[in-house]
Design a protein around this motif. Structure first.
Motif, PDB file in Angstrom:
ATOM      1  N   PRO A 114       3.741 -57.290 -24.066  1.00  0.00           N
ATOM      2  CA  PRO A 114       4.657 -56.160 -24.235  1.00  0.00           C
ATOM      3  C   PRO A 114       4.625 -55.175 -23.070  1.00  0.00           C
ATOM      4  CG  PRO A 114       2.889 -56.090 -25.863  1.00  0.00           C
ATOM      5  CD  PRO A 114       2.761 -57.387 -25.133  1.00  0.00           C
ATOM      6  N   ASP A 115       3.550 -55.150 -22.305  1.00  0.00           N
ATOM      7  CA  ASP A 115       3.500 -54.259 -21.141  1.00  0.00           C
ATOM      8  C   ASP A 115       4.557 -54.619 -20.104  1.00  0.00           C
ATOM      9  OD1 ASP A 115       1.465 -52.722 -22.194  1.00  0.00           O
ATOM     10  OD2 ASP A 115      -0.135 -53.800 -21.128  1.00  0.00           O
ATOM     11  N   LEU A 116       5.016 -55.871 -20.103  1.00  0.00           N
ATOM     12  CA  LEU A 116       6.045 -56.280 -19.144  1.00  0.00           C
ATOM     13  C   LEU A 116       7.391 -55.629 -19.438  1.00  0.00           C
ATOM     14  CD1 LEU A 116       5.220 -60.080 -18.739  1.00  0.00           C
ATOM     15  CD2 LEU A 116       4.679 -58.205 -17.167  1.00  0.00           C
ATOM     16  N   THR A 117       7.563 -55.107 -20.651  1.00  0.00           N
ATOM     17  CA  THR A 117       8.810 -54.436 -20.993  1.00  0.00           C
ATOM     18  C   THR A 117       8.786 -52.951 -20.628  1.00  0.00           C
ATOM     19  OG1 THR A 117       8.152 -53.823 -23.246  1.00  0.00           O
ATOM     20  CG2 THR A 117       9.123 -56.015 -22.943  1.00  0.00           C
ATOM     21  N   ALA A 118       7.614 -52.430 -20.296  1.00  0.00           N
ATOM     22  CA  ALA A 118       7.474 -50.988 -20.073  1.00  0.00           C
ATOM     23  C   ALA A 118       8.270 -50.478 -18.873  1.00  0.00           C
ATOM     24  CB  ALA A 118       5.995 -50.622 -19.913  1.00  0.00           C
ATOM     25  N   SER A 119       8.526 -51.330 -17.903  1.00  0.00           N
ATOM     26  CA  SER A 119       9.258 -50.887 -16.708  1.00  0.00           C
ATOM     27  C   SER A 119      10.776 -50.990 -16.872  1.00  0.00           C
ATOM     28  CB  SER A 119       8.806 -51.687 -15.483  1.00  0.00           C
ATOM     29  OG  SER A 119       9.134 -53.057 -15.651  1.00  0.00           O
ATOM     30  N   CYS A 120      11.243 -51.474 -18.019  1.00  0.00           N
ATOM     31  CA  CYS A 120      12.688 -51.548 -18.242  1.00  0.00           C
ATOM     32  C   CYS A 120      13.270 -50.141 -18.331  1.00  0.00           C
ATOM     33  CB  CYS A 120      12.992 -52.273 -19.562  1.00  0.00           C
ATOM     34  SG  CYS A 120      12.702 -54.038 -19.535  1.00  0.00           S
ATOM     35  N   PRO A 121      14.438 -49.936 -17.752  1.00  0.00           N
ATOM     36  CA  PRO A 121      15.082 -48.627 -17.924  1.00  0.00           C
ATOM     37  C   PRO A 121      15.448 -48.416 -19.397  1.00  0.00           C
ATOM     38  CG  PRO A 121      16.555 -50.168 -16.827  1.00  0.00           C
ATOM     39  CD  PRO A 121      15.231 -50.864 -16.957  1.00  0.00           C
ATOM     40  N   PRO A 122      15.542 -47.156 -19.834  1.00  0.00           N
ATOM     41  CA  PRO A 122      15.857 -46.881 -21.238  1.00  0.00           C
ATOM     42  C   PRO A 122      17.116 -47.588 -21.739  1.00  0.00           C
ATOM     43  CG  PRO A 122      15.182 -44.874 -20.146  1.00  0.00           C
ATOM     44  CD  PRO A 122      15.294 -45.935 -19.079  1.00  0.00           C
ATOM     45  N   THR A 155      16.248 -51.129 -22.569  1.00  0.00           N
ATOM     46  CA  THR A 155      15.428 -51.140 -23.781  1.00  0.00           C
ATOM     47  C   THR A 155      16.318 -50.988 -25.006  1.00  0.00           C
ATOM     48  OG1 THR A 155      13.499 -50.260 -22.620  1.00  0.00           O
ATOM     49  CG2 THR A 155      13.560 -49.954 -25.006  1.00  0.00           C
ATOM     50  N   ALA A 156      17.297 -50.079 -24.947  1.00  0.00           N
ATOM     51  CA  ALA A 156      18.215 -49.875 -26.072  1.00  0.00           C
ATOM     52  C   ALA A 156      19.050 -51.121 -26.341  1.00  0.00           C
ATOM     53  CB  ALA A 156      19.125 -48.679 -25.802  1.00  0.00           C
ATOM     54  N   ASP A 208      19.970 -55.892 -29.620  1.00  0.00           N
ATOM     55  CA  ASP A 208      20.078 -57.349 -29.704  1.00  0.00           C
ATOM     56  C   ASP A 208      19.077 -57.879 -30.731  1.00  0.00           C
ATOM     57  OD1 ASP A 208      21.007 -59.893 -29.089  1.00  0.00           O
ATOM     58  OD2 ASP A 208      19.865 -60.059 -27.233  1.00  0.00           O
ATOM     59  N   ALA A 209      17.844 -57.404 -30.671  1.00  0.00           N
ATOM     60  CA  ALA A 209      16.825 -57.841 -31.626  1.00  0.00           C
ATOM     61  C   ALA A 209      17.229 -57.465 -33.055  1.00  0.00           C
ATOM     62  CB  ALA A 209      15.473 -57.222 -31.275  1.00  0.00           C
ATOM     63  N   LEU A 210      17.755 -56.255 -33.225  1.00  0.00           N
ATOM     64  CA  LEU A 210      18.202 -55.817 -34.551  1.00  0.00           C
ATOM     65  C   LEU A 210      19.337 -56.709 -35.060  1.00  0.00           C
ATOM     66  CD1 LEU A 210      18.020 -53.818 -36.883  1.00  0.00           C
ATOM     67  CD2 LEU A 210      19.572 -52.312 -35.593  1.00  0.00           C
ATOM     68  N   THR A 211      20.271 -57.039 -34.183  1.00  0.00           N
ATOM     69  CA  THR A 211      21.377 -57.921 -34.560  1.00  0.00           C
ATOM     70  C   THR A 211      20.858 -59.289 -34.990  1.00  0.00           C
ATOM     71  OG1 THR A 211      22.850 -56.770 -33.054  1.00  0.00           O
ATOM     72  CG2 THR A 211      23.513 -58.978 -33.720  1.00  0.00           C
ATOM     73  N   GLY A 239      14.046 -50.253 -36.910  1.00  0.00           N
ATOM     74  CA  GLY A 239      14.645 -49.010 -37.371  1.00  0.00           C
ATOM     75  C   GLY A 239      13.771 -47.801 -37.115  1.00  0.00           C
ATOM     76  N   ARG A 240      12.468 -47.982 -37.248  1.00  0.00           N
ATOM     77  CA  ARG A 240      11.587 -46.832 -37.052  1.00  0.00           C
ATOM     78  C   ARG A 240      11.053 -46.699 -35.623  1.00  0.00           C
ATOM     79  NH1 ARG A 240       6.728 -49.242 -40.629  1.00  0.00           N
ATOM     80  NH2 ARG A 240       5.470 -50.087 -38.941  1.00  0.00           N
ATOM     81  N   SER A 241      11.276 -47.696 -34.787  1.00  0.00           N
ATOM     82  CA  SER A 241      10.666 -47.675 -33.461  1.00  0.00           C
ATOM     83  C   SER A 241      11.641 -47.662 -32.291  1.00  0.00           C
ATOM     84  CB  SER A 241       9.758 -48.907 -33.297  1.00  0.00           C
ATOM     85  OG  SER A 241       8.805 -48.964 -34.316  1.00  0.00           O
ATOM     86  N   LEU A 242      12.873 -48.043 -32.510  1.00  0.00           N
ATOM     87  CA  LEU A 242      13.792 -48.232 -31.391  1.00  0.00           C
ATOM     88  C   LEU A 242      14.059 -46.925 -30.621  1.00  0.00           C
ATOM     89  CD1 LEU A 242      15.431 -50.112 -29.689  1.00  0.00           C
ATOM     90  CD2 LEU A 242      17.285 -49.974 -31.363  1.00  0.00           C
TER      91      LEU A 242
END
Length: 154
Positions: free
Chosen positions: A83-91, A94-95, A100-103, A145-148
């Motif tokens: 998951p640290d590899l996602t930390a550099s994604c721009p906001p 990430t949104a 996409d994951a929610l869908t 829902g609680r974390s996005l």
């Protein structure tokens, strides 16, 4: 290494190197004739789950739509998920990945139920939902829902 589109492209590259032809030859389910080159998938976004699915989704410019190639032979040999590899994604990315994951989670929960046919998995890559997939789909919806919003902000 990359998001779902990059991982799907890697699946397609391995497919064409292994079996030749054009991607159009493989549209649909079970058209990949055998194993492809081993793939080590390293996702850097958290949206599609491509690193663990038997599907590659590509844009077909002739049809002006996205199409799928579905085969158990497209599942990555190894998925290295940090998951640290996602930390550099721009906001914004990430949104988008979170949406996409929610869908995907909503899609999994609202899918048709799995039939009782023992040969179903031999005819279709995706075989419908079950009590187990409902559990995980609802869990994913709850967690997203609680974390996005927090993930978007930080």
């Amino acid at each position: 290494v990359g998001g779902g589109s990059c991982l799907d492209m890697a699946k397609c590259a391995g497919l064409l190197i292994s079996h030749g032809g054009k991607l159009q030859d493989y549209y649909g389910e079970f058209k990949v004739p055998g194993p492809t080159l081993p793939l080590i998938a390293v996702p850097t976004t958290a949206g599609t789950g491509s690193e663990v699915t038997p599907v590659a989704v590509i844009s077909d410019p002739e049809r002006t739509l996205k199409v799928g190639i579905s085969s158990p032979h497209l599942i990555a040999t190894v998925a290295l998920c940090d998951p640290d590899l996602t930390a550099s994604c721009p906001p914004s990315l990430t949104a988008i990945a979170g949406a996409d994951a929610l869908t995907h989670a909503i899609e999994a929960f609202t899918a048709a139920g799995r039939g009782a046919d023992a040969d179903l998995a031999q005819r279709h890559v995706f075989v419908g939902k079950s009590a187990l997939t409902d559990h995980f789909a609802l869990l994913a919806i709850r967690l997203l829902g609680r974390s996005l919003e927090a993930a978007y902000r930080d």
